[in-house]
Each structure stands twice: as structure tokens, then as C-alpha cells.
Design an enzyme around this catalytic site. Structure first.
Site, mmCIF file in Angstrom:
data_model
loop_
_atom_site.group_PDB
_atom_site.id
_atom_site.type_symbol
_atom_site.label_atom_id
_atom_site.label_comp_id
_atom_site.label_asym_id
_atom_site.label_seq_id
_atom_site.Cartn_x
_atom_site.Cartn_y
_atom_site.Cartn_z
ATOM 1 C CB SER A 119 -0.845 0.052 1.273
ATOM 2 O OG SER A 119 -1.795 -0.941 1.296
ATOM 3 C CG HIS A 140 -1.657 -0.068 -4.302
ATOM 4 N ND1 HIS A 140 -1.896 1.247 -3.990
ATOM 5 C CD2 HIS A 140 -2.184 -0.791 -3.276
ATOM 6 C CE1 HIS A 140 -2.529 1.320 -2.836
ATOM 7 N NE2 HIS A 140 -2.723 0.097 -2.389
ATOM 8 C CD GLU A 152 -1.579 4.283 -6.430
ATOM 9 O OE1 GLU A 152 -1.349 5.496 -6.457
ATOM 10 O OE2 GLU A 152 -1.440 3.609 -5.397
ATOM 11 C CG ASN A 190 -3.023 3.943 0.697
ATOM 12 O OD1 ASN A 190 -4.198 4.116 1.029
ATOM 13 N ND2 ASN A 190 -2.573 2.786 0.268
HETATM 14 N N1 CAA Z 1 -15.909 -8.625 -2.424
HETATM 15 C C1 CAA Z 1 -16.471 -8.806 -3.630
HETATM 16 N N2 CAA Z 1 -17.550 -8.088 -4.055
HETATM 17 C C2 CAA Z 1 -18.066 -7.173 -3.208
HETATM 18 C C3 CAA Z 1 -17.524 -6.934 -1.927
HETATM 19 C C4 CAA Z 1 -16.398 -7.719 -1.542
HETATM 20 N N3 CAA Z 1 -15.795 -7.553 -0.353
HETATM 21 N N4 CAA Z 1 -18.248 -5.973 -1.321
HETATM 22 C C5 CAA Z 1 -19.205 -5.604 -2.192
HETATM 23 N N5 CAA Z 1 -19.103 -6.326 -3.327
HETATM 24 C C6 CAA Z 1 -19.925 -6.214 -4.513
HETATM 25 C C7 CAA Z 1 -21.348 -6.585 -4.204
HETATM 26 O O1 CAA Z 1 -21.549 -7.973 -4.367
HETATM 27 C C8 CAA Z 1 -22.104 -5.802 -5.250
HETATM 28 O O2 CAA Z 1 -22.024 -6.479 -6.480
HETATM 29 P P1 CAA Z 1 -23.248 -6.475 -7.517
HETATM 30 O O3 CAA Z 1 -23.220 -5.125 -8.152
HETATM 31 O O4 CAA Z 1 -22.873 -7.565 -8.399
HETATM 32 O O5 CAA Z 1 -24.471 -6.713 -6.716
HETATM 33 C C9 CAA Z 1 -21.290 -4.517 -5.395
HETATM 34 O O6 CAA Z 1 -19.993 -4.830 -4.896
HETATM 35 C C10 CAA Z 1 -21.889 -3.380 -4.590
HETATM 36 O O7 CAA Z 1 -22.024 -3.827 -3.254
HETATM 37 P P2 CAA Z 1 -23.214 -3.467 -2.278
HETATM 38 O O8 CAA Z 1 -24.421 -3.115 -3.095
HETATM 39 O O9 CAA Z 1 -23.349 -4.540 -1.271
HETATM 40 O O10 CAA Z 1 -22.694 -2.243 -1.443
HETATM 41 P P3 CAA Z 1 -22.169 -0.840 -1.920
HETATM 42 O O11 CAA Z 1 -22.933 -0.316 -3.076
HETATM 43 O O12 CAA Z 1 -22.081 -0.054 -0.690
HETATM 44 O O13 CAA Z 1 -20.691 -1.112 -2.447
HETATM 45 C C11 CAA Z 1 -18.406 -1.094 -1.992
HETATM 46 C C12 CAA Z 1 -19.742 -1.738 -1.659
HETATM 47 C C13 CAA Z 1 -18.050 -1.331 -3.447
HETATM 48 C C14 CAA Z 1 -17.357 -1.741 -1.094
HETATM 49 C C15 CAA Z 1 -18.526 0.455 -1.714
HETATM 50 O O14 CAA Z 1 -18.991 0.654 -0.392
HETATM 51 C C16 CAA Z 1 -17.235 1.194 -1.886
HETATM 52 O O15 CAA Z 1 -16.837 1.530 -2.998
HETATM 53 N N6 CAA Z 1 -16.556 1.509 -0.759
HETATM 54 C C17 CAA Z 1 -15.287 2.209 -0.792
HETATM 55 C C18 CAA Z 1 -14.206 1.249 -1.191
HETATM 56 C C19 CAA Z 1 -12.874 1.909 -1.240
HETATM 57 O O16 CAA Z 1 -12.688 3.089 -1.007
HETATM 58 N N7 CAA Z 1 -11.852 1.096 -1.542
HETATM 59 C C20 CAA Z 1 -10.506 1.531 -1.554
HETATM 60 C C21 CAA Z 1 -9.924 1.288 -0.181
HETATM 61 S S1 CAA Z 1 -8.266 1.882 -0.081
HETATM 62 C C22 CAA Z 1 -7.360 0.686 -0.809
HETATM 63 O O17 CAA Z 1 -7.814 -0.343 -1.222
HETATM 64 C C23 CAA Z 1 -5.904 0.954 -0.914
HETATM 65 C C24 CAA Z 1 -5.086 0.623 0.243
HETATM 66 O O18 CAA Z 1 -3.898 0.364 0.027
HETATM 67 C C25 CAA Z 1 -5.561 0.646 1.649
HETATM 68 P P1 NAD Z 2 -4.639 -9.485 5.601
HETATM 69 O O1 NAD Z 2 -4.234 -9.351 7.027
HETATM 70 O O2 NAD Z 2 -6.080 -9.649 5.266
HETATM 71 O O3 NAD Z 2 -3.869 -10.712 4.908
HETATM 72 C C1 NAD Z 2 -2.484 -10.916 4.997
HETATM 73 C C2 NAD Z 2 -2.243 -12.415 4.773
HETATM 74 O O4 NAD Z 2 -0.830 -12.624 4.591
HETATM 75 C C3 NAD Z 2 -2.660 -13.279 5.968
HETATM 76 O O5 NAD Z 2 -3.498 -14.330 5.488
HETATM 77 C C4 NAD Z 2 -1.344 -13.829 6.509
HETATM 78 O O6 NAD Z 2 -1.465 -15.139 7.039
HETATM 79 C C5 NAD Z 2 -0.487 -13.816 5.249
HETATM 80 N N1 NAD Z 2 0.954 -13.775 5.487
HETATM 81 C C6 NAD Z 2 1.649 -13.057 6.405
HETATM 82 N N2 NAD Z 2 2.970 -13.270 6.254
HETATM 83 C C7 NAD Z 2 3.120 -14.149 5.238
HETATM 84 C C8 NAD Z 2 4.245 -14.777 4.610
HETATM 85 N N3 NAD Z 2 5.473 -14.540 5.025
HETATM 86 N N4 NAD Z 2 4.011 -15.625 3.582
HETATM 87 C C9 NAD Z 2 2.746 -15.901 3.164
HETATM 88 N N5 NAD Z 2 1.649 -15.332 3.706
HETATM 89 C C10 NAD Z 2 1.839 -14.472 4.730
HETATM 90 O O7 NAD Z 2 -4.032 -8.203 4.868
HETATM 91 P P2 NAD Z 2 -4.533 -7.500 3.506
HETATM 92 O O8 NAD Z 2 -5.510 -6.443 3.863
HETATM 93 O O9 NAD Z 2 -4.882 -8.547 2.520
HETATM 94 O O10 NAD Z 2 -3.197 -6.747 3.067
HETATM 95 C C11 NAD Z 2 -2.150 -7.425 2.398
HETATM 96 C C12 NAD Z 2 -1.252 -6.432 1.696
HETATM 97 O O11 NAD Z 2 -2.029 -5.688 0.751
HETATM 98 C C13 NAD Z 2 -0.579 -5.406 2.601
HETATM 99 O O12 NAD Z 2 0.693 -5.081 2.101
HETATM 100 C C14 NAD Z 2 -1.521 -4.215 2.487
HETATM 101 O O13 NAD Z 2 -0.904 -2.988 2.763
HETATM 102 C C15 NAD Z 2 -1.906 -4.302 1.017
HETATM 103 N N6 NAD Z 2 -3.169 -3.656 0.670
HETATM 104 C C16 NAD Z 2 -4.217 -3.683 1.539
HETATM 105 C C17 NAD Z 2 -5.413 -3.078 1.163
HETATM 106 C C18 NAD Z 2 -6.596 -3.104 2.080
HETATM 107 O O14 NAD Z 2 -7.548 -2.356 1.862
HETATM 108 N N7 NAD Z 2 -6.618 -3.923 3.111
HETATM 109 C C19 NAD Z 2 -5.529 -2.457 -0.089
HETATM 110 C C20 NAD Z 2 -4.441 -2.481 -0.975
HETATM 111 C C21 NAD Z 2 -3.245 -3.070 -0.573
#
Ligand code: CAA
Ligand code: NAD
Length: 283
Positions: A119, A140, A152, A190
Site C-alpha cells: 500500500s 497496487h 496503481e 494512500n
Molecule cells: N468482495 C467482492 N464483491 C463485493 C464486496 C467484496 N468484499 N463488497 C461488495 N461487493 C460487490 C457486491 O456484491 C455488489 O455487487 P453487484 O453489483 O454484483 O451486486 C457490489 O460490490 C456493490 O455492493 P453493495 O451493493 O453490497 O454495497 P455498496 O454499493 O455499498 O458497495 C463497496 C460496496 C463497493 C465496497 C462500496 O462501499 C465502496 O466503494 N466503498 C469504498 C471502497 C474503497 O474506497 N476502496 C478503496 C480502499 S483503499 C485501498 O484499497 C488501498 C489501500 O492500500 C488501503
Molecule cells: P490481511 O491481514 O487480510 O492478509 C495478509 C495475509 O498474509 C494473511 O493471510 C497472513 O497469514 C499472510 N501472510 C503473512 N505473512 C506471510 C508470509 N510470510 N508468507 C505468506 N503469507 C503471509 O491483509 P490485507 O488487507 O490482505 O493486506 C495485504 C497487503 O495488501 C498489505 O501489504 C496491504 O498494505 C496491502 N493492501 C491492503 C489493502 C486493504 O484495503 N486492506 C488495499 C491495498 C493493498
């Protein structure tokens, strides 16, 4: 290069989603985790997602079975010995990632591309522990992977154009949209998203409003699909904290300091949806 055999490392919420989209695109996928329980949970999630697609008439039952058959269980990193690409999605920790990449560099064939779904961690620093930094790249994906269109793609300092092009092509094959980004802490996604989430946590910490009110403001006022505290729970509070620490250390700027409440929750094991408790409670 034709990429057909891939290994996904980490079967958590991201790794399982990446494995699903790779299998849907016709690739042979080894799904690797150090924990068998995590592997089983990951495959169950994939099966549930595919079943929903069957119910919605997007794929047939037979197609679902074919997709599931493309997935192979792996509990040993040595299984990477014959793959074209590895996408690592283990925990957001530099020591863990460097250890994985060091091993992969020894195990995989010379042509194998090593990608990380990190991330925020610098791709260049992960690549530096290998003897093939030109074949290391950031891929990403966004959460939930089957739904979100963006990938990304992060070029490390040494990433070759050839490897970049292979990964861009693969991203399109996975029906995702690639966006090219340079290697800076937090990349783009992020660097912009996480300070907003961290600020929402400060707003709660300082008693400005309740968690529900903070989420409502951002949902109804800014049209965000989820409020920032719900989104933090969804991402995982451990991942949010790791990302803030990477931004804080990477830029040396106090504006990125993680909120003490975020630290406290992570120390308590309240990691969000995946552990049943974060800012909210889950089943
Ligand atoms: N896995 C697979 N499919 C999923 C799901 C999941 N975890 N959650 C929801 N869906 C699907 C649903 O099945 C539904 O599909 P259909 O259109 O086929 O019915 C669709 O997504 C929409 O879902 P819902 O109607 O249940 O709910 P919603 O309209 O609120 O959408 C959401 C759910 C897509 C998660 C929406 O809430 C959303 O976009 N949230 C923000 C997500 C976001 O910001 N993601 C980025 C996070 S940051 C990141 O990823 C980077 C990082 O490194 C941390
Ligand atoms: P998670 O905690 O759901 O899953 C991590 C998994 O990795 C666990 O099942 C753990 O058992 C496994 N693991 C740990 N060490 C390991 C190793 N040495 N070999 C094999 N498996 C190992 O975490 P996540 O949310 O899936 O995040 C995973 C990565 O993706 C992180 O680098 C995170 O920053 C990145 N990421 C997360 C998100 C998010 O929204 N959660 C979005 C984009 C990227």
C-alpha cells in the site's frame, strides 16, 4: 513475455481477491499463505463471490468450477519455482516483504517478475534485496479487488520498461485500469486517502463528533460510498497504521503523525472488520 502461471503470496482479503481476478482471467494461480486457516478462509471468500456471480447470471455453475480449478493451494514459498509472476500481498511490513523477496529471488526462474501489492512501502527498497531489481514492480490493487477498477502500477528506480509493459498488459487482461505512478511513500492513492482517514480518527479522538456522525458527514456531504471510519475498519486498522507510519517516516513531516487512538486500537487487537471489532462491531 506471456504470463500464465502466477503465485499470490498472502490469502487475506487482498491476496484472495487478486487470486480470484487472476483465475477469472484464465491464469493458473498458486495461492500461498503461511497459515492454512487463512488459505481456507481466502478460498471460501472466492467461492462465495463466484456463487454470487452465478446467482446474478454473470457466469454459469460450470464456469465457476473451472475458475476454482485454476486455483492451487500452496503453503510453501518453494512452490514459486515454476511461475512467471509472483504478486506478494502479505502484511504491510518491510522486514517481512524483504524476507519474502529475498527468498523468491533464489527460488524463481530468471524470467519471473516479482510484484508487490504494498500500500505504501518503497518498491525500490524491496527490490534492493534481490539480484533482479529491474524485474521488481508495484501492483497496487484496491479493496475489494473484484469490484474496484484501479491498479496503481509503481515503477521502482530500476524497473525496466519491458517489465512495466508486461504488467500493464496483464492488468488490462484482469479487466482493471492501470495508472502509472512513481515510487514515493504512499504512492498517490494512500498519500491522499490515508491522511483523510487519520484526520477522521483525530476528529473522533478530540470529541468533535461521534463515529456515526463523522461517517455521516463524509457520506452525505461528500458522497463517499463509506464514511472514513467504516472504510478504516474495512481496510484493516493495522494496515492503516503501517501506511501512516510509512508516510511519517518517509517524508519526515509531522502532518502525517498517526493518531494515538489508531495506535491504541491496533495494540488492543481491534483491527476492524477482519477481527470483528474496530471503530464498529461486526458479526
Ligand atoms: N468482495 C467482492 N464483491 C463485493 C464486496 C467484496 N468484499 N463488497 C461488495 N461487493 C460487490 C457486491 O456484491 C455488489 O455487487 P453487484 O453489483 O454484483 O451486486 C457490489 O460490490 C456493490 O455492493 P453493495 O451493493 O453490497 O454495497 P455498496 O454499493 O455499498 O458497495 C463497496 C460496496 C463497493 C465496497 C462500496 O462501499 C465502496 O466503494 N466503498 C469504498 C471502497 C474503497 O474506497 N476502496 C478503496 C480502499 S483503499 C485501498 O484499497 C488501498 C489501500 O492500500 C488501503
Ligand atoms: P490481511 O491481514 O487480510 O492478509 C495478509 C495475509 O498474509 C494473511 O493471510 C497472513 O497469514 C499472510 N501472510 C503473512 N505473512 C506471510 C508470509 N510470510 N508468507 C505468506 N503469507 C503471509 O491483509 P490485507 O488487507 O490482505 O493486506 C495485504 C497487503 O495488501 C498489505 O501489504 C496491504 O498494505 C496491502 N493492501 C491492503 C489493502 C486493504 O484495503 N486492506 C488495499 C491495498 C493493498
Amino acid at each position: 513475455m506471456t504470463i500464465q502461471k502466477v503465485m499470490i503470496i498472502g490469502a487475506g482479503q487482498m491476496g484472495s481477491g487478486i487470486a480470484q481476478v487472476c483465475a477469472q482471467a484464465g491464469l493458473d494461480v498458486k495461492l500461498n499463505d503461511i497459515s492454512e486457516a487463512s488459505y481456507v478462509k481466502g478460498v471460501q471468500t472466492i467461492a462465495q463471490n463466484l456463487s454470487r456471480n452465478v446467482v446474478k447470471g454473470r457466469i454459469t455453475e460450470d464456469e465457476k468450477d473451472i475458475i476454482l480449478q485454476r486455483l492451487t493451494k500452496s503453503l510453501s514459498i518453494e512452490d514459486a519455482a515454476d511461475v512467471d509472476l509472483v504478486i506478494e500481498a502479505a502484511v504491510e511490513n518491510m522486514t517481512v516483504k524483504q524476507s519474502i523477496f529475498k527468498q523468491l529471488d533464489d527460488i524463481t526462474p530468471q524470467h519471473t517478475i516479482l510484484a508487490s501489492n504494498t500500500s505504501s512501502l518503497p518498491i525500490t527498497e524491496i527490490a534492493a534485496v534481490t539480484k533482479r531489481p529491474e524485474q521488481v514492480i508495484g501492483m497496487h490493487f484496491m479493496n475489494p479487488v473484484p469490484v474496484m477498477k484501479l491498479v496503481e502500477i509503481i515503477r521502482g528506480l530500476a524497473t525496466s520498461d519491458e517489465v512495466y509493459n508486461d504488467i500493464e498488459e496483464l492488468t488490462k487482461k484482469l479487466e482493471k485500469v492501470p495508472v502509472e505512478v512513481n515510487d514515493f511513500p504512499g504512492f498517490v492513492a494512500n498519500r491522499v486517502l490515508m491522511p483523510m482517514i487519520n484526520e477522521a480518527i483525530y476528529t473522533l479522538y478530540e470529541g468533535v463528533a461521534s463515529k456515526e456522525a463523522i461517517d455521516q458527514v463524509m457520506k452525505l456531504g461528500m458522497n463517499h460510498p463509506m464514511g472514513p471510519l467504516t472504510l478504516a475498519d474495512f481496510i484493516g486498522l493495522d494496515t492503516c497504521l503501517y501506511i501512516m507510519e510509512t508516510l511519517y517516516e518517509g517524508f519526515g513531516d509531522s502532518k502525517y503523525r498517526p493518531c494515538p487512538l489508531l495506535r491504541k486500537y491496533v495494540k488492543a487487537g481491534w483491527l476492524g472488520k477482519k477481527t470483528g471489532r474496530g471503530f464498529y462491531h461486526y458479526e
